[in-house]
Design a protein around this motif. Sequence first.
Motif, PDB file in Angstrom:
ATOM      1  N   GLU A  13       0.838  -1.209   0.000  1.00 58.82           N
ATOM      2  CA  GLU A  13       0.000   0.000   0.000  1.00 58.82           C
ATOM      3  C   GLU A  13       0.868   1.253   0.000  1.00 58.82           C
ATOM      4  O   GLU A  13       0.578   2.221  -0.709  1.00 58.82           O
ATOM      5  CB  GLU A  13      -0.949   0.005   1.196  1.00 58.82           C
ATOM      6  N   TYR A  14       1.937   1.255   0.800  1.00 56.66           N
ATOM      7  CA  TYR A  14       2.865   2.389   0.817  1.00 56.66           C
ATOM      8  C   TYR A  14       3.428   2.649  -0.580  1.00 56.66           C
ATOM      9  O   TYR A  14       3.480   3.775  -1.063  1.00 56.66           O
ATOM     10  CB  TYR A  14       4.005   2.125   1.801  1.00 56.66           C
ATOM     11  N   TYR A  15       3.842   1.580  -1.249  1.00 58.66           N
ATOM     12  CA  TYR A  15       4.450   1.719  -2.570  1.00 58.66           C
ATOM     13  C   TYR A  15       3.434   2.228  -3.589  1.00 58.66           C
ATOM     14  O   TYR A  15       3.750   3.054  -4.444  1.00 58.66           O
ATOM     15  CB  TYR A  15       5.032   0.381  -3.001  1.00 58.66           C
ATOM     16  N   LYS A  16       2.200   1.754  -3.496  1.00 58.91           N
ATOM     17  CA  LYS A  16       1.161   2.232  -4.411  1.00 58.91           C
ATOM     18  C   LYS A  16       0.965   3.740  -4.235  1.00 58.91           C
ATOM     19  O   LYS A  16       0.825   4.472  -5.217  1.00 58.91           O
ATOM     20  CB  LYS A  16      -0.146   1.483  -4.164  1.00 58.91           C
ATOM     21  N   GLN A  17       0.962   4.217  -2.993  1.00 59.56           N
ATOM     22  CA  GLN A  17       0.833   5.651  -2.743  1.00 59.56           C
ATOM     23  C   GLN A  17       2.052   6.407  -3.272  1.00 59.56           C
ATOM     24  O   GLN A  17       1.935   7.503  -3.809  1.00 59.56           O
ATOM     25  CB  GLN A  17       0.644   5.925  -1.244  1.00 59.56           C
ATOM     26  N   LEU A  18       3.216   5.819  -3.114  1.00 61.14           N
ATOM     27  CA  LEU A  18       4.449   6.418  -3.621  1.00 61.14           C
ATOM     28  C   LEU A  18       4.369   6.612  -5.135  1.00 61.14           C
ATOM     29  O   LEU A  18       4.734   7.664  -5.666  1.00 61.14           O
ATOM     30  CB  LEU A  18       5.640   5.529  -3.264  1.00 61.14           C
ATOM     31  N   LEU A  19       3.867   5.602  -5.836  1.00 61.59           N
ATOM     32  CA  LEU A  19       3.775   5.672  -7.288  1.00 61.59           C
ATOM     33  C   LEU A  19       2.783   6.741  -7.759  1.00 61.59           C
ATOM     34  O   LEU A  19       2.930   7.286  -8.852  1.00 61.59           O
ATOM     35  CB  LEU A  19       3.390   4.313  -7.861  1.00 61.59           C
ATOM     36  N   LYS A  20       1.804   7.058  -6.944  1.00 62.46           N
ATOM     37  CA  LYS A  20       0.814   8.085  -7.306  1.00 62.46           C
ATOM     38  C   LYS A  20       1.379   9.495  -7.145  1.00 62.46           C
ATOM     39  O   LYS A  20       0.865  10.432  -7.742  1.00 62.46           O
ATOM     40  CB  LYS A  20      -0.442   7.938  -6.451  1.00 62.46           C
ATOM     41  N   ASN A  21       2.418   9.655  -6.348  1.00 61.65           N
ATOM     42  CA  ASN A  21       3.009  10.967  -6.092  1.00 61.65           C
ATOM     43  C   ASN A  21       4.158  11.189  -7.072  1.00 61.65           C
ATOM     44  O   ASN A  21       5.238  10.626  -6.919  1.00 61.65           O
ATOM     45  CB  ASN A  21       3.509  11.044  -4.645  1.00 61.65           C
ATOM     46  N   GLU A  23       6.133  13.509  -7.372  1.00 57.50           N
ATOM     47  CA  GLU A  23       7.281  14.206  -6.788  1.00 57.50           C
ATOM     48  C   GLU A  23       8.244  13.251  -6.080  1.00 57.50           C
ATOM     49  O   GLU A  23       9.333  13.644  -5.700  1.00 57.50           O
ATOM     50  CB  GLU A  23       6.804  15.275  -5.792  1.00 57.50           C
ATOM     51  N   GLU A  24       7.837  12.014  -5.876  1.00 63.18           N
ATOM     52  CA  GLU A  24       8.664  11.036  -5.165  1.00 63.18           C
ATOM     53  C   GLU A  24       9.428  10.161  -6.149  1.00 63.18           C
ATOM     54  O   GLU A  24       8.841   9.545  -7.028  1.00 63.18           O
ATOM     55  CB  GLU A  24       7.798  10.140  -4.274  1.00 63.18           C
ATOM     56  N   PRO A  25      10.751  10.094  -6.011  1.00 62.73           N
ATOM     57  CA  PRO A  25      11.530   9.244  -6.920  1.00 62.73           C
ATOM     58  C   PRO A  25      11.423   7.768  -6.531  1.00 62.73           C
ATOM     59  O   PRO A  25      11.334   7.430  -5.356  1.00 62.73           O
ATOM     60  CB  PRO A  25      12.959   9.750  -6.722  1.00 62.73           C
ATOM     61  N   THR A  26      11.396   6.920  -7.531  1.00 58.95           N
ATOM     62  CA  THR A  26      11.382   5.477  -7.277  1.00 58.95           C
ATOM     63  C   THR A  26      12.634   4.801  -7.822  1.00 58.95           C
ATOM     64  O   THR A  26      12.834   3.618  -7.592  1.00 58.95           O
ATOM     65  CB  THR A  26      10.132   4.817  -7.901  1.00 58.95           C
ATOM     66  N   LEU A  64      15.112   2.741  -5.832  1.00 61.67           N
ATOM     67  CA  LEU A  64      15.385   3.451  -4.590  1.00 61.67           C
ATOM     68  C   LEU A  64      14.574   2.923  -3.413  1.00 61.67           C
ATOM     69  O   LEU A  64      14.986   3.075  -2.270  1.00 61.67           O
ATOM     70  CB  LEU A  64      15.104   4.950  -4.767  1.00 61.67           C
ATOM     71  N   GLN A  65      13.424   2.346  -3.674  1.00 60.83           N
ATOM     72  CA  GLN A  65      12.575   1.870  -2.578  1.00 60.83           C
ATOM     73  C   GLN A  65      12.053   0.472  -2.893  1.00 60.83           C
ATOM     74  O   GLN A  65      10.854   0.281  -3.065  1.00 60.83           O
ATOM     75  CB  GLN A  65      11.424   2.852  -2.373  1.00 60.83           C
TER      76      GLN A  65
END
Length: 179
Positions: A13-21, A23-26, A64-65
């Motif tokens: 769930e954290y990663y899914k939210q990360l992918l929606k932002n 501004e956050e690098p993956t 990165l994550q």
Amino acid sequence: MSDISCLNPAQTEYYKQLLKNLEEPTAGFFTYATQGNPSTYSGSALMQTVFLPGNSNSVAVCLLQPLSRGYVHIRSVDPYAPARVDPRCLIHPLNLEVFARHMSYISNIVSTEPLASLLNANGRRNITAPSDIADVKAMKEYLKNTAMSSWHPISTCAMLPLGKEGVVNERLVVHGTSN
């Protein structure tokens, strides 16, 4: 790679939210003036190849994550016996998906100025790379056979509550121990 017993719903769930932002690098992209096979220690088929003649420029991607979780276990009561280590790279399906998309994006990087004019338009790619590196499905297969560590593994012991598969608490004390 079919074992997904390591999936953690909270991490997913954290990663899914990360992918929606946006501004956050993956991933991190790196370029260097050499072929991308500096040693033969990884065991990867890519690393076993012979250097190709001519000038080279490599573009590499590092997640990165990552969500994939490996393990380190003792094998014996002998303290000198080597531990059993399995990084289980790309075991989490989101890691493979994101990694493949970042790798496919390299085609955009190398075709954009000013880099494009510095590279040979008909230049070689790694001999095992898909002919169309923008093909995400082909890139996934390529990564399954050639991806390797970036030699900076971290987070062997997750700082999370025990109920969320953590190993240490916020004071770095291993769950179930004192001091």
